[in-house]
Design an enzyme around this catalytic site. Sequence first.
Site, mmCIF file in Angstrom:
data_model
loop_
_atom_site.group_PDB
_atom_site.id
_atom_site.type_symbol
_atom_site.label_atom_id
_atom_site.label_comp_id
_atom_site.label_asym_id
_atom_site.label_seq_id
_atom_site.Cartn_x
_atom_site.Cartn_y
_atom_site.Cartn_z
ATOM 1 C CG ASP A 1 -0.169 -0.046 2.537
ATOM 2 O OD1 ASP A 1 1.035 -0.415 2.506
ATOM 3 O OD2 ASP A 1 -0.746 0.295 3.581
ATOM 4 C CD GLU A 2 5.820 0.950 1.688
ATOM 5 O OE1 GLU A 2 6.611 0.534 0.812
ATOM 6 O OE2 GLU A 2 6.128 1.050 2.883
#
Length: 323
Positions: free
Chosen positions: A250-251
């Site tokens: 989720d970066e």
Amino acid sequence: MLPADSNAPGGAPGADDPHPIAQLGITGAELESSLTRRVDWQQLVGALPHLVWVARPDGYHEYFNQQWFDYTGLTLAESLGDGWNPPFHPDERPLARRLWDEATLTGEPYEIEYRLRRHDGVYRWMLGRAVPLRDESGTLLKWFGTCTDIEELKVALDDAAELRHELERRATRDSLTGLANRELLFEQMEHKLSQRRRTGMAVVYMDLDWFKEINDRLGHSAGDRLLAFIGERLRDTVRQGDIAARIGGDEFVVVGEAQDHEEAERFAQRVVEGVRGRLSVSGESVEVAASVGVTYVDAADTRSADTVLAHADARMYEEKRRR
């Protein structure tokens, strides 16, 4: 020698003479040879898997084989002269006309790919070629041309090009969000770092808040939909020339121009505001928020892309711990 026109106007010499062949000075053997050559020619062009045509040195089309008539649905009268051009696709007619004019002017071979209208109105891709036929002195006698159906080849080449484009896209794009992947991000960052002159650069490292909890509660499919939605929001948020990438989990990383530290902070805030909000996932309303770390790189900064990202990543985790 190419066959003479059997429908040429005018009567034959010696039509009233009981021995017209003698009047023409042609022996029986010569007549038989001429007829044999004509039969051989007709058999040859009839057996070729091409549309065949013959033109005079000035480019006037005077002969077409039966395959031409069967394919186009045209008559001989409709095809003679410049009648070959109207069945071409409108997009290719001007180019075909120009190339043919150039060929007849220079005597150089003619070649073009174009779409030709079939008798039922369907256009198919053809490879058109023509070569000049010359006598021993080099004088141009005729043009011999063919039209070869290459529709299947063009379709195969187009399919191969689409596949190559898709493979290249997959090699540089995140499959879930369509954003740049890590490899493309580093490549573009290094390019931007090397091209800086009078302006700086803002590098924003972003991590979604509570993503693991959402993923665990709603499932991985819901998590994937959330990530794809973040990708859409980032594409709507970034400016032309900015870079938006998903580098894993989720970066995300967003890179854009900035004149100073303050503008870099405003850039980061715009990114956060762009993804923030509520989203319906698997029938549940989910609050989307993110933590970011921003690094400003001025025009004189010599750090590598890897070092800059590591700095932005560290700042992002500092912010996350303060929450």
